[in-house]
Design a protein around this motif. Structure first.
Motif, PDB file in Angstrom:
ATOM      1  N   HIS A  93      46.553  42.153  42.014  1.00  0.00           N
ATOM      2  CA  HIS A  93      46.074  42.490  41.083  1.00  0.00           C
ATOM      3  C   HIS A  93      45.793  41.059  40.512  1.00  0.00           C
ATOM      4  O   HIS A  93      45.194  40.518  40.871  1.00  0.00           O
ATOM      5  CB  HIS A  93      47.379  43.720  40.658  1.00  0.00           C
ATOM      6  CG  HIS A  93      47.747  44.866  41.374  1.00  0.00           C
ATOM      7  ND1 HIS A  93      46.850  45.432  41.974  1.00  0.00           N
ATOM      8  CD2 HIS A  93      49.018  45.219  42.338  1.00  0.00           C
ATOM      9  CE1 HIS A  93      47.255  46.930  42.126  1.00  0.00           C
ATOM     10  NE2 HIS A  93      48.836  46.146  42.628  1.00  0.00           N
ATOM     11  N   TRP A  94      45.478  41.672  38.999  1.00  0.00           N
ATOM     12  CA  TRP A  94      44.525  40.739  38.665  1.00  0.00           C
ATOM     13  C   TRP A  94      44.840  41.011  36.948  1.00  0.00           C
ATOM     14  O   TRP A  94      45.345  41.678  36.748  1.00  0.00           O
ATOM     15  CB  TRP A  94      43.638  41.160  38.708  1.00  0.00           C
ATOM     16  CG  TRP A  94      42.548  41.650  39.685  1.00  0.00           C
ATOM     17  CD1 TRP A  94      42.215  40.929  40.630  1.00  0.00           C
ATOM     18  CD2 TRP A  94      42.393  42.836  40.335  1.00  0.00           C
ATOM     19  NE1 TRP A  94      41.921  41.301  41.826  1.00  0.00           N
ATOM     20  CE2 TRP A  94      42.656  42.555  41.650  1.00  0.00           C
ATOM     21  CE3 TRP A  94      42.880  44.088  40.389  1.00  0.00           C
ATOM     22  CZ2 TRP A  94      42.356  43.524  42.846  1.00  0.00           C
ATOM     23  CZ3 TRP A  94      43.074  45.328  41.273  1.00  0.00           C
ATOM     24  CH2 TRP A  94      42.599  44.987  42.691  1.00  0.00           C
TER      25      TRP A  94
ATOM     26  N   TYR B  59      40.623  50.784  41.542  1.00  0.00           N
ATOM     27  CA  TYR B  59      41.601  49.933  40.851  1.00  0.00           C
ATOM     28  C   TYR B  59      41.529  50.188  39.507  1.00  0.00           C
ATOM     29  O   TYR B  59      40.679  50.297  38.528  1.00  0.00           O
ATOM     30  CB  TYR B  59      41.689  48.579  41.351  1.00  0.00           C
ATOM     31  CG  TYR B  59      41.393  48.184  42.703  1.00  0.00           C
ATOM     32  CD1 TYR B  59      39.637  47.793  42.875  1.00  0.00           C
ATOM     33  CD2 TYR B  59      41.963  48.018  43.826  1.00  0.00           C
ATOM     34  CE1 TYR B  59      39.555  48.154  44.673  1.00  0.00           C
ATOM     35  CE2 TYR B  59      41.823  47.829  45.251  1.00  0.00           C
ATOM     36  CZ  TYR B  59      40.606  47.804  46.008  1.00  0.00           C
ATOM     37  OH  TYR B  59      40.385  47.817  46.900  1.00  0.00           O
TER      38      TYR B  59
END
Lengths: 105, 120
Positions: A93-94, B59
């Motif tokens: 993810h980030w 996302y």
């Protein structure tokens, strides 16, 4: 993955060499970027893949590290460099670090 | 020249809705993922949402999943972020950021941001 930067604030003078550290809660395989943030301006990509200098970014900026520990170094601080710097991992993810403000000493 | 310009921010009441837009130019939008990143006062940046270049994958951060929706309009070269059921903690500057790749990774071009304030 949590990203912890240190220090939160750094006081320096023009010409100084400054180092900012970013620690990941687990290994991120050098999937790390550094950004410069200024109020009212678009954030700027400085470094990607831990040590690759983005095109157009002055060579006084450099990045290093591996595993969970990464550093951003500015060698010969310039007036334009007083800003906030944030790391970002993109391994899972980030997530960003909380930022390091480089201020005038 | 690559340009990313956000719009649509403003004051919204808790529980309300807002739609942010991001106009992109200077590159082929379908080749790159696009992302939204926000920064609340006194805090570090927070990645909020991303959409793949093709638009086939989206996302979301846990903090906004189920409340925010990202989409892209290929005919207009724009990316939007729909904010629903907003909370005080959604107050932030929202940045649109172009990705280096077709799926979210790191962000090479950013806009100057649009301010969202959630308050009654």
């Amino acid at each position: 993955i949590q990203m912890t930067q240190s220090p939160s604030t750094l006081s320096a003078s023009v010409g100084d060499r400054v180092t900012i550290t970013c620690r990941a809660s687990r290994t991120i395989g050098s999937r790390l970027a550094w950004y410069q943030l200024r109020p009212g301006k678009a954030p700027k990509l400085l470094i990607y893949k831990a040590s690759y200098l983005e095109s157009g970014v002055p060579s006084r900026f450099s990045g290093s590290g591996s595993g969970t520990e990464y550093t951003l170094t500015i060698t010969g601080l310039q007036p334009d460099d007083f800003a906030t710097y944030s790391c970002q991992q993109y391994h899972s993810h980030w997530t960003f670090g909380q930022g390091t403000k480089v201020e005038v000493k | 020249e690559v340009q990313v310009v956000e719009s649509g921010g403003g004051l919204v009441q808790p529980g309300g809705s807002l739609r942010l837009s991001c106009a992109a130019s200077g590159f082929t939008l379908s080749d790159y993922a696009m992302n939204w990143v926000r920064q609340a006062p006194g805090k570090g940046p927070e990645w909020v949402s991303g959409i793949s270049g093709s638009g086939d994958a989206t996302y979301y951060a846990d903090s906004v999943r189920g409340r925010f929706t990202i989409s892209r309009d290929k005919s207009r070269d724009t990316v939007s972020l729909e904010l629903n059921s907003v909370r005080a903690e959604d107050t932030a500057i929202y940045y649109c950021a172009k990705d280096r790749g077709a799926y979210p990774s790191y962000f090479d071009y950013w806009g100057q941001g649009t301010q969202v304030i959630v308050s009654s």
